[in-house]
Design a protein around this motif. Structure first.
Motif, short mmCIF file in Angstrom:
data_model
loop_
_atom_site.label_atom_id
_atom_site.label_comp_id
_atom_site.label_asym_id
_atom_site.label_seq_id
_atom_site.Cartn_x
_atom_site.Cartn_y
_atom_site.Cartn_z
N ALA A 120 0.82 -1.21 0.00
CA ALA A 120 0.00 0.00 0.00
C ALA A 120 0.86 1.26 0.00
CB ALA A 120 -0.94 -0.01 1.20
N SER A 121 1.87 1.31 0.85
CA SER A 121 2.72 2.50 0.92
C SER A 121 3.57 2.66 -0.33
CB SER A 121 3.61 2.46 2.17
OG SER A 121 4.48 1.34 2.15
N ASP A 122 3.93 1.55 -0.98
CA ASP A 122 4.70 1.62 -2.23
C ASP A 122 3.85 2.25 -3.34
OD1 ASP A 122 6.95 0.33 -1.10
OD2 ASP A 122 6.01 -1.62 -1.42
N VAL A 123 2.58 1.91 -3.36
CA VAL A 123 1.67 2.50 -4.34
C VAL A 123 1.57 4.00 -4.10
CG1 VAL A 123 -0.72 2.60 -5.12
CG2 VAL A 123 0.35 0.38 -4.66
N MET A 124 1.41 4.38 -2.83
CA MET A 124 1.24 5.79 -2.52
C MET A 124 2.51 6.60 -2.78
SD MET A 124 -1.86 6.24 -1.80
CE MET A 124 -1.72 7.93 -1.20
N ALA A 125 3.68 5.95 -2.72
CA ALA A 125 4.94 6.64 -2.99
C ALA A 125 4.98 7.19 -4.41
CB ALA A 125 6.11 5.70 -2.75
N LYS A 126 4.22 6.62 -5.31
CA LYS A 126 4.17 7.10 -6.68
C LYS A 126 3.31 8.36 -6.82
CE LYS A 126 4.39 2.47 -8.77
NZ LYS A 126 3.75 1.57 -9.77
N LEU A 127 2.44 8.59 -5.85
CA LEU A 127 1.42 9.61 -5.99
C LEU A 127 1.48 10.73 -4.97
CD1 LEU A 127 -1.57 7.13 -6.49
CD2 LEU A 127 -0.24 8.25 -8.29
N CYS A 128 2.25 10.52 -3.90
CA CYS A 128 2.23 11.44 -2.77
C CYS A 128 3.65 11.73 -2.29
CB CYS A 128 1.40 10.84 -1.64
SG CYS A 128 1.29 11.85 -0.16
N GLY A 129 3.94 12.99 -1.97
CA GLY A 129 5.27 13.36 -1.52
C GLY A 129 5.55 13.06 -0.06
N VAL A 130 4.53 12.68 0.70
CA VAL A 130 4.71 12.34 2.11
C VAL A 130 5.18 10.90 2.23
CG1 VAL A 130 3.53 12.09 4.33
CG2 VAL A 130 2.93 13.98 2.82
N ASP A 131 6.13 10.65 3.11
CA ASP A 131 6.62 9.30 3.36
C ASP A 131 5.56 8.53 4.16
OD1 ASP A 131 7.94 6.96 3.93
OD2 ASP A 131 9.64 7.89 4.95
N LEU A 132 4.90 7.59 3.51
CA LEU A 132 3.84 6.81 4.15
C LEU A 132 4.30 5.38 4.47
CD1 LEU A 132 0.85 7.97 1.92
CD2 LEU A 132 1.50 8.83 4.17
N ILE A 185 -6.46 6.16 -11.28
CA ILE A 185 -5.07 6.49 -11.00
C ILE A 185 -4.48 5.50 -10.00
CG2 ILE A 185 -3.61 8.17 -9.80
CD1 ILE A 185 -5.08 10.36 -11.25
N LEU A 186 -5.23 5.20 -8.95
CA LEU A 186 -4.76 4.23 -7.96
C LEU A 186 -4.63 2.84 -8.56
CD1 LEU A 186 -6.85 5.51 -4.93
CD2 LEU A 186 -4.35 5.44 -5.04
N LEU A 187 -5.61 2.43 -9.36
CA LEU A 187 -5.54 1.12 -9.99
C LEU A 187 -4.32 1.01 -10.90
CD1 LEU A 187 -9.28 0.41 -10.92
CD2 LEU A 187 -7.94 -0.66 -9.10
N ASP A 188 -4.02 2.08 -11.62
CA ASP A 188 -2.85 2.09 -12.50
C ASP A 188 -1.57 1.97 -11.68
OD1 ASP A 188 -1.63 2.64 -15.26
OD2 ASP A 188 -0.75 4.25 -14.04
N MET A 209 -1.19 0.52 -8.95
CA MET A 209 -1.15 -0.80 -8.31
C MET A 209 -0.67 -1.91 -9.25
SD MET A 209 -4.79 -0.46 -6.31
CE MET A 209 -5.02 -2.23 -6.24
N GLN A 210 -0.70 -1.66 -10.54
CA GLN A 210 -0.42 -2.73 -11.50
C GLN A 210 0.94 -3.38 -11.28
OE1 GLN A 210 -0.99 -1.57 -15.57
NE2 GLN A 210 -3.13 -0.98 -15.27
N GLU A 211 1.94 -2.58 -10.95
CA GLU A 211 3.29 -3.11 -10.72
C GLU A 211 3.30 -4.18 -9.64
OE1 GLU A 211 7.60 -1.48 -9.01
OE2 GLU A 211 6.04 -0.05 -9.61
N PHE A 212 2.37 -4.08 -8.68
CA PHE A 212 2.35 -4.99 -7.54
C PHE A 212 1.22 -6.01 -7.63
CE2 PHE A 212 3.78 -0.71 -6.27
CZ PHE A 212 5.11 -1.01 -5.99
N GLU A 213 0.68 -6.18 -8.85
CA GLU A 213 -0.40 -7.12 -9.10
C GLU A 213 -1.61 -6.83 -8.20
OE1 GLU A 213 1.18 -11.05 -8.77
OE2 GLU A 213 2.52 -10.83 -10.48
N GLY A 214 -1.85 -5.57 -8.01
CA GLY A 214 -2.99 -5.16 -7.19
C GLY A 214 -4.30 -5.43 -7.90
N LYS A 215 -5.36 -5.44 -7.12
CA LYS A 215 -6.67 -5.69 -7.69
C LYS A 215 -7.73 -4.93 -6.91
CE LYS A 215 -7.50 -9.90 -4.95
NZ LYS A 215 -7.86 -11.33 -5.02
#
Length: 243
Positions: free
Chosen positions: A159-171, A219-222, A224-230
């Motif tokens: 989850a935090s890896d996905v957000m690292a692509k979209l958000c400047g805050v370290d989650l 945007i979130l689904l896109d 997530m693709q790297e991590f086989e998200g669904k």
């Protein structure tokens, strides 16, 4: 199980039409908290250990949520037996599974529980609305978060890896522990992020403007693709979400 026709008089989440278009193979519709939600094909077959092992995205907008702001907001919530966070940008899970987030010195956000499908929050909001109309809610006022904000859940170990692509805050878990709240920009739009993780489920809640929900979802689904998200159905997540 409800049909599409049955949902015509039912409330709809900000993502209703997107779900309708993108899930043509779902078996039908269900109702949750007065809202029409898409019924997944396999929500009863998902094992607790396999719910979003990498990452999953769920629309929780059918669950109740409300805001309360003002000098007496903390007193009003305490009278309803809510446990309050000690400082702004913190969230505290309640015994019934609901969540209270403190957004500022005088503003709180309440999120409903899976355990009762958000009924406690809905019930208290109705009581506060009646008190507000009768001018018996001094130095505080309600914020209609049900109408203004969509509620998304990003679950799983990435989850935090996905957000690292979209958000400047370290989650990352070390920097953004359970109970932390960030009011920041995600994909160039405002969002409230809450680490709602529990022992067996990593989870980030995202509260985004209702008008932007259909922008955030793809945007979130896109991302997530790297991590086989669904995408996960809310009923599947509810079956395995701790109270």
């Amino acid at each position: 199980m409800a049909t599409l026709e049955d949902t015509l008089t039912t409330k709809r989440t900000p993502l209703y039409h997107l779900h309708q278009a993108n899930q043509p193979n779902a078996t039908g519709w269900q109702h949750l908290g007065g809202y029409a939600i898409k019924a997944g094909q396999d929500e009863t077959q998902v094992e607790p250990t396999t719910v979003a092992p990498a990452c999953g995205l769920t629309d929780l907008s059918a669950l109740a949520r409300v805001g309360l702001r003002g000098k007496k907001a903390a007193t009003i919530l305490s009278e309803k037996h809510y446990q309050l966070p000690a400082a702004p940008n913190q969230a505290l899970r309640q015994e019934d599974g609901s969540l209270v987030a403190k957004l500022s010195a005088s503003e709180y956000l309440l999120l409903g529980s899976f355990a009762d499908d958000g009924e406690r929050i809905s019930r208290d909001e109705l009581a506060w609305q009646a008190a507000e109309r009768a001018h018996r809610l001094p130095d505080a006022y309600l914020l209609p978060r049900q109408d203004t904000h969509a509620w998304l859940a990003l679950t799983g170990s990435h989850a935090s890896d996905v957000m690292a692509k979209l958000c400047g805050v370290d989650l990352s878990p070390k920097a953004f522990a359970p109970g932390h709240v960030a009011q920041t920009s995600v994909a160039r739009a405002n969002a409230i992020i809450i680490n709602a993780s529990q022992a067996d489920l990593s989870c980030l809640y995202l509260l985004v403007d209702s008008a932007s929900a259909c922008y955030f979802w793809p945007i979130l689904l896109d991302a997530m693709q790297e991590f086989e998200g669904k995408e996960l159905n809310i009923m599947a997540l509810r079956h395995h979400h701790p109270a």
